[in-house]
Write an enzyme that holds these catalytic residues in place. Structure first.
Site, PDB file in Angstrom:
ATOM      1  N   HIS A   1       5.814  -2.954   0.004  1.00 44.73           N
ATOM      2  CA  HIS A   1       4.884  -3.823   0.723  1.00 44.73           C
ATOM      3  C   HIS A   1       5.716  -4.769   1.592  1.00 44.73           C
ATOM      4  CE1 HIS A   1       2.889  -2.945  -3.167  1.00 44.73           C
ATOM      5  NE2 HIS A   1       1.744  -2.998  -2.505  1.00 44.73           N
TER       6      HIS A   1
ATOM      7  N   ASP B   1       7.201  -7.720  -0.220  1.00 43.08           N
ATOM      8  CA  ASP B   1       8.260  -7.416  -1.186  1.00 43.08           C
ATOM      9  C   ASP B   1       9.635  -7.665  -0.598  1.00 43.08           C
ATOM     10  OD1 ASP B   1       6.165  -6.376  -2.710  1.00 43.08           O
ATOM     11  OD2 ASP B   1       6.561  -4.315  -2.075  1.00 43.08           O
TER      12      ASP B   1
END
EC number: 5.3.1.5
Length: 435
Positions: A99, A102
């Site tokens: 993501h 992240d």
């Protein structure tokens, strides 16, 4: 800095392996049904669970022992990337997923977040160029930040909808930059908490508009990934619109998105929807929409998404049978959307857990391939439906009968005789493939 200096590169050593840092079943170059095992499985490591979890839960603080925390958010982000690519190298994993949040600190504004993404994806690209590791898919996290409290593409706030568009635009730019093979949409906040104040039809129309914008922008930048919707029935939202594979396909078909979208299916999400993993794969296969897999498992005694590493050979075998029956999972793969347990807090547990998952799906692949070679399910199914291969059944399948002709046929029958399914025997035969 070596983050896993005491962990050797994991090699295949067979079932009698003495080292815990060895594959007992996953032999990457072993040829199965005409191609290497690694090309059937296309294993991917998930950045989020692997690098950003701390082992905390609603009742306790984090337990994980990690050595990559830096003095600033950006230093920590780069340390995580360094450690992550070391994990990939140790495992021999050729793909990864992430993501946006992240890999990059969100900062204090959208502008700062997008700039941080640029810096970090430059850094990641350098690692990819050096190692040959590929991006299976990336996605935008539009469920954690308070901005998305009422959804992203299904929000009631046009400003939030615009923020979501900006985040996904950057995600597509990044995916092209890193040559991503797929792009995923998981709508954790795309649903409703209470139907009393929800215009479901309006929200779904807006979601479809959003996806059409995605298609249009991808064409504009000459980027052609496989777009994937990931179903989940609930959590964090009470009722999520992409409830399961069948619901997601109904949405895709209603809005004429079949040419651009397939499904990314997760085992634990199937459990939450009241289905087996193989059920979800079978539904997607029947729609020609089996795109990619999130390989994990849930706890059948719990009602939430536990994201455990997969160790259930039965499920892995039936999942891989569906993949083989579909003709393979590429350009998708098997992504370990899984986290080590709170009690598995040591650094090397990250390696050991992935070994367990990779060995499990290797065993599943071998068993599924043997079943395909033996036409195990094909024979069972052919026998069960044999009444439609000749006589009146064949006439029905060939659209040569109608209600009147079938009524006349039924009246001529002297009773009906059904066959036993022998389901317990079939399950016993299936078990023979798993040992």
């Amino acid at each position: 800095m070596d983050y896993f200096e005491n962990v050797p590169k994991v090699q295949y050593e067979g079932k009698n392996a003495k080292s815990k840092y060895a594959f007992r079943h996953y032999n990457p170059e072993e040829i199965i049904m005409g191609k290497p095992m690694k090309d059937h499985l296309r294993f991917s490591v998930a950045f989020w669970h692997t690098m950003t979890e701390d082992g905390s839960d609603p009742f306790g603080d984090g337990t994980y022992q990690r050595n990559w925390e830096g003095s600033t958010p950006m230093e920590t982000a780069k340390n995580r990337v360094d450690a992550f690519f070391e994990i990939l190298e140790k495992l021999g994993a050729e793909y990864f997923c992430f993501h946006d949040v992240d890999i990059a600190p969100q900062g204090d504004s959208l502008k700062e977040f997008l700039e941080n993404i640029d810096v970090m994806t430059d850094y990641i690209k350098g690692k990819m160029d050096k190692t040959g590791v590929k991006l299976l898919w990336n996605t935008a996290n539009m469920f954690t930040h308070p901005t998305f409290v009422n959804g992203a593409a299904t929000t009631n706030n046009a400003d939030v909808y615009s923020m979501a568009a900006a985040q996904v635009k950057k995600g597509l730019d990044v995916s092209k930059k890193l040559n991503g093979e797929n792009y995923v949409f998981w709508g954790g906040r795309e649903g409703y908490e209470n139907l009393l104040n929800t215009d479901m039809n309006f929200e779904l129309d807006n979601l479809a508009r959003f996806y059409q914008m995605v298609i249009d922008y991808a064409q504009k930048i000459d980027y052609h990934p496989q777009f994937l919707i990931e179903p989940k029935p609930k959590e964090p939202t009470k009722h999520q619109y992409d409830y399961d594979a069948a619901t997601a396909m109904a949405f895709i078909q209603k809005y004429n998105l079949e040419d651009s979208f397939k499904l990314n299916l997760e085992a634990n999400h199937a459990t939450l929807a009241g289905h087996t993993f193989e059920h979800e794969l079978n539904v997607a296969k029947n729609y020609n929409a089996l795109g990619s897999l999130d390989a994990n498992q849930g706890d059948l005694l719990l009602g939430w998404d536990t994201d455990e590493f997969p160790t259930d050979i039965y499920t892995a075998t039936l999942a891989m049978y569906e993949v083989l029956d579909f003709g393979g999972i590429a350009p998708g793969g098997l992504n370990f959307d899984a986290k080590v347990r709170r009690t598995s807090f040591a650094m090397d547990d990250l390696i050991l857990a992935h070994i367990a998952g990779m060995d499990t799906y290797a065993r599943g692949l071998r068993a599924a391939a043997k079943m395909k070679d033996d036409n195990f399910f094909e024979q069972i199914i052919a026998n069960r439906y044999e009444s439609f291969s000749s006589g009146i059944g064949k006439q029905i399948v060939e659209n040569k009968e109608d209600l009147e002709s079938l009524t006349n046929y039924a009246l001529s029958l002297n009773g009906v005789e059904n066959k036993s399914g022998h389901i317990e025997h079939l399950k016993s035969l299936l078990n023979d493939y798993l040992v």
